[in-house]
Design a protein around this motif. Sequence first.
Motif, short mmCIF file in Angstrom:
data_model
loop_
_atom_site.label_atom_id
_atom_site.label_comp_id
_atom_site.label_asym_id
_atom_site.label_seq_id
_atom_site.Cartn_x
_atom_site.Cartn_y
_atom_site.Cartn_z
N LEU A 80 -24.57 -10.97 -26.43
CA LEU A 80 -24.31 -12.37 -26.12
C LEU A 80 -23.13 -12.51 -25.18
CD1 LEU A 80 -24.91 -14.00 -29.60
CD2 LEU A 80 -26.29 -14.25 -27.54
N GLN A 81 -22.08 -11.70 -25.50
CA GLN A 81 -20.88 -11.75 -24.66
C GLN A 81 -21.23 -11.39 -23.22
OE1 GLN A 81 -17.89 -12.80 -25.94
NE2 GLN A 81 -17.39 -12.91 -23.77
N LYS A 82 -22.09 -10.39 -23.10
CA LYS A 82 -22.49 -9.94 -21.76
C LYS A 82 -23.24 -11.05 -21.03
CE LYS A 82 -24.84 -6.01 -19.90
NZ LYS A 82 -25.92 -5.11 -20.23
N GLU A 83 -24.09 -11.72 -21.78
CA GLU A 83 -24.87 -12.79 -21.17
C GLU A 83 -23.95 -13.92 -20.71
OE1 GLU A 83 -28.00 -14.15 -23.70
OE2 GLU A 83 -28.62 -15.68 -22.26
N VAL A 84 -22.98 -14.25 -21.56
CA VAL A 84 -22.05 -15.31 -21.21
C VAL A 84 -21.27 -14.92 -19.96
CG1 VAL A 84 -19.93 -16.46 -21.94
CG2 VAL A 84 -21.82 -16.23 -23.53
N ASP A 85 -20.83 -13.68 -19.90
CA ASP A 85 -20.10 -13.22 -18.71
C ASP A 85 -20.95 -13.36 -17.46
OD1 ASP A 85 -17.92 -12.69 -20.20
OD2 ASP A 85 -18.27 -10.51 -20.37
N GLY A 86 -22.20 -12.93 -17.60
CA GLY A 86 -23.12 -13.04 -16.46
C GLY A 86 -23.26 -14.47 -16.00
N LEU A 87 -23.43 -15.38 -16.98
CA LEU A 87 -23.61 -16.79 -16.64
C LEU A 87 -22.35 -17.35 -15.98
CD1 LEU A 87 -25.56 -18.00 -19.78
CD2 LEU A 87 -26.41 -17.82 -17.45
N ARG A 88 -21.19 -16.92 -16.49
CA ARG A 88 -19.93 -17.39 -15.89
C ARG A 88 -19.84 -16.98 -14.43
NH1 ARG A 88 -16.23 -16.12 -20.52
NH2 ARG A 88 -16.34 -18.03 -21.73
N ALA A 89 -20.17 -15.71 -14.18
CA ALA A 89 -20.11 -15.22 -12.82
C ALA A 89 -21.05 -16.01 -11.93
CB ALA A 89 -20.46 -13.74 -12.79
N GLN A 90 -22.23 -16.27 -12.48
CA GLN A 90 -23.22 -17.01 -11.71
C GLN A 90 -22.73 -18.42 -11.41
OE1 GLN A 90 -26.97 -16.96 -13.74
NE2 GLN A 90 -27.98 -18.07 -12.10
N LEU A 91 -22.10 -19.03 -12.41
CA LEU A 91 -21.58 -20.38 -12.23
C LEU A 91 -20.54 -20.41 -11.12
CD1 LEU A 91 -21.45 -23.29 -13.29
CD2 LEU A 91 -19.62 -22.55 -14.80
N ARG A 92 -19.67 -19.39 -11.11
CA ARG A 92 -18.64 -19.33 -10.08
C ARG A 92 -19.28 -19.28 -8.69
NH1 ARG A 92 -16.30 -14.49 -11.11
NH2 ARG A 92 -16.06 -15.08 -13.28
N GLU A 93 -20.29 -18.42 -8.58
CA GLU A 93 -21.00 -18.31 -7.30
C GLU A 93 -21.55 -19.67 -6.87
OE1 GLU A 93 -22.04 -15.34 -5.44
OE2 GLU A 93 -20.21 -14.64 -6.45
N GLN A 94 -22.22 -20.32 -7.82
CA GLN A 94 -22.85 -21.60 -7.51
C GLN A 94 -21.82 -22.63 -7.12
OE1 GLN A 94 -25.99 -22.15 -7.31
NE2 GLN A 94 -26.89 -20.36 -8.30
N GLN A 95 -20.68 -22.61 -7.81
CA GLN A 95 -19.64 -23.58 -7.49
C GLN A 95 -19.15 -23.39 -6.07
OE1 GLN A 95 -17.00 -22.89 -10.76
NE2 GLN A 95 -17.49 -24.85 -11.70
N LEU A 96 -19.01 -22.10 -5.68
CA LEU A 96 -18.57 -21.82 -4.32
C LEU A 96 -19.58 -22.38 -3.31
CD1 LEU A 96 -17.12 -18.22 -4.40
CD2 LEU A 96 -15.98 -20.32 -3.71
N ILE A 97 -20.85 -22.22 -3.64
CA ILE A 97 -21.88 -22.68 -2.71
C ILE A 97 -21.87 -24.19 -2.58
CG2 ILE A 97 -24.38 -22.81 -2.34
CD1 ILE A 97 -24.53 -20.04 -3.69
N THR A 98 -21.73 -24.88 -3.72
CA THR A 98 -21.83 -26.34 -3.69
C THR A 98 -20.50 -27.02 -3.39
OG1 THR A 98 -21.54 -26.32 -6.06
CG2 THR A 98 -23.78 -26.48 -5.26
N MET A 99 -19.44 -26.24 -3.25
CA MET A 99 -18.12 -26.82 -3.08
C MET A 99 -18.07 -27.79 -1.90
SD MET A 99 -14.70 -24.61 -2.75
CE MET A 99 -14.77 -23.76 -4.28
N ARG A 100 -18.69 -27.37 -0.79
CA ARG A 100 -18.59 -28.20 0.40
C ARG A 100 -19.78 -29.15 0.56
NH1 ARG A 100 -18.58 -25.88 5.27
NH2 ARG A 100 -17.53 -27.69 6.09
N GLN A 101 -20.56 -29.26 -0.49
CA GLN A 101 -21.76 -30.08 -0.44
C GLN A 101 -21.50 -31.50 0.07
OE1 GLN A 101 -24.96 -29.26 -1.99
NE2 GLN A 101 -25.81 -31.22 -1.36
N ALA A 102 -20.51 -32.16 -0.52
CA ALA A 102 -20.26 -33.56 -0.16
C ALA A 102 -19.86 -33.66 1.31
CB ALA A 102 -19.16 -34.13 -1.05
N ALA A 103 -18.98 -32.76 1.73
CA ALA A 103 -18.53 -32.78 3.11
C ALA A 103 -19.71 -32.55 4.06
CB ALA A 103 -17.47 -31.72 3.33
N LEU A 104 -20.55 -31.59 3.70
CA LEU A 104 -21.70 -31.27 4.55
C LEU A 104 -22.67 -32.44 4.62
CD1 LEU A 104 -22.44 -27.59 3.55
CD2 LEU A 104 -21.55 -28.44 5.71
#
Lengths: 379, 161
Positions: A80-104
């Motif tokens: 479970l811990q591993k899964e949570v870590d994976g999801l966290r990493a994924q979330l970080r990636e997604q946040q980076l991608i959507t960060m400039r969404q509003a500006a774009l």
Amino acid sequence: MAFLGSGSRVGGARGPAFGFRFFCYAVLSVILMFYDKKGGWLDTARYGLQAAIYPLQLAVNSPSAAWSWVRESFATREALQKEVDGLRAQLREQQLITMRQAALASENATLRALNHSFPDVIEKRLVGEIINAETSTFRQRLLVNRGGQSTVYKSQPVVTGEGVLGQVFRIGPFSSEVILITDSEHMVPVQVVRSGVRTIALGTGDSNSLDLPYVPQNYDVKEGDLLVTSGLGRVFPFGLPVAKVTKVTRDPTQSLAAIQAAPLARMDSGREVLFIWSRPNHPAAPATSEALNIPVTKPAPKPVPKPARKPAPVATPAATPAPTQPAETTAPAPAAPAPAAPATPAPETATPTQPAPAETPGDDGPEAPPPQPDTGGTR
Amino acid sequence: MNLARREPRWSVTFTVLIALIVQVLPLPEWLSAVRPASVAIVVIYWSIYAPHAGGLFAPWMAGLALDVFNFKSDVLAQNALAITLVAYITMTIHQRLRNQTLVQQSLFVFLMLGVNELVLWGISGWIGNSVSTPWRWVQPMVGGMLWPFVALMLGRTHSRN
């Protein structure tokens, strides 16, 4: 089935009446088949029957559901811990991608000379759980536990987090059948993001491959290109990721290139799917038949309560040239080959500057009928 | 005595439901490719040993349920027609079949399942989906081979007279 009462006792396996009764049942079956094929009032009957059979479908699913429940219950802490870590990493990636969404989005609006940007084309979404699946050469279908009661409608787009999965094919009150884009009877109108080339992706019956048979040799498609829905075809909104081109074969003796693509949504695994509702009148919403100039021959019966499609509160700004047209807003088309005369009656879209080759041998040509023309029915 | 001779309607209903579930149970692809038409097999059994339990109505309903239930079927009433045809043929000669051994019956079951597949295939072709694999014709063989066991199992659900 066996509650027939005494009536059945009278005619056993004997007598001429028996043959006659068989004849009656056969005729009845053929009539049912005919009307089911034609579509119509039988859709309503089917809708009711789906409800009656739903408990059985759940029963069929229960062994695998129980198994996954057991597996989850006994999952170790480390897993479970591993899964949570994976999801966290994924979330970080997604946040980076959507960060400039509003500006774009606002930048995009400026470029298109609009006063303000549009809200997301996806107005509403609903999570459904897969009850049963078939992924064979004949049919690639899913059974999902959402139906008319959740205002799911026929030919509604179904996606996963990775990309387009398919569209609703049949519905019952509590369940719906989803035809996957890889089904050999399914086609989805797509567009290459890099070059703006538009074409149709055909299902092959193989979960990992789509076919793009209608692309002329000189059109700009390369391996690794991202394909998104083009917004034509009246089912999918513009811009949903569909597949990545995996192989381009150009045989000089052929007039068309042979192109293969791999769907982004994983078909075989994952137990959850998303039903989406597009915002009507949004430039990226699926093109309507009026905008595509397609004469609607059959008003496709819909026994289902349609989703509450209230006029979007954000109604289209006055600046939009044609609100219902699909917006091919991307498509910078840097080195796209000059298109021959656009063969499509498809609207040349809101952006007049768009040099994208109107490459749509099938977009509404004779061989393109499949899911879209009658709101997602497949033949 | 009267009780023993009563038609085993509950057994019929129950076993057909089980067969329905078996037929649509999600299985690995290689296994589902050879999965025999279990509803047809059960209907054949009851057509031989209790032809009066449901007449032709029960097989027809079972087929229709399969059409709705099995979200893989092409068109409504496809299975209903195929299974009713199988039931009709079986009921017509059920007296003769009762006198055969289970192994002799398997040949008949194999033929009937073949008829079933043939009808389904024909209708699919009429609809326009006539894709077929050789596996399709393996299913009746598997069904025929399983018949003696199925018949023994179903035999325990009712008292033979």
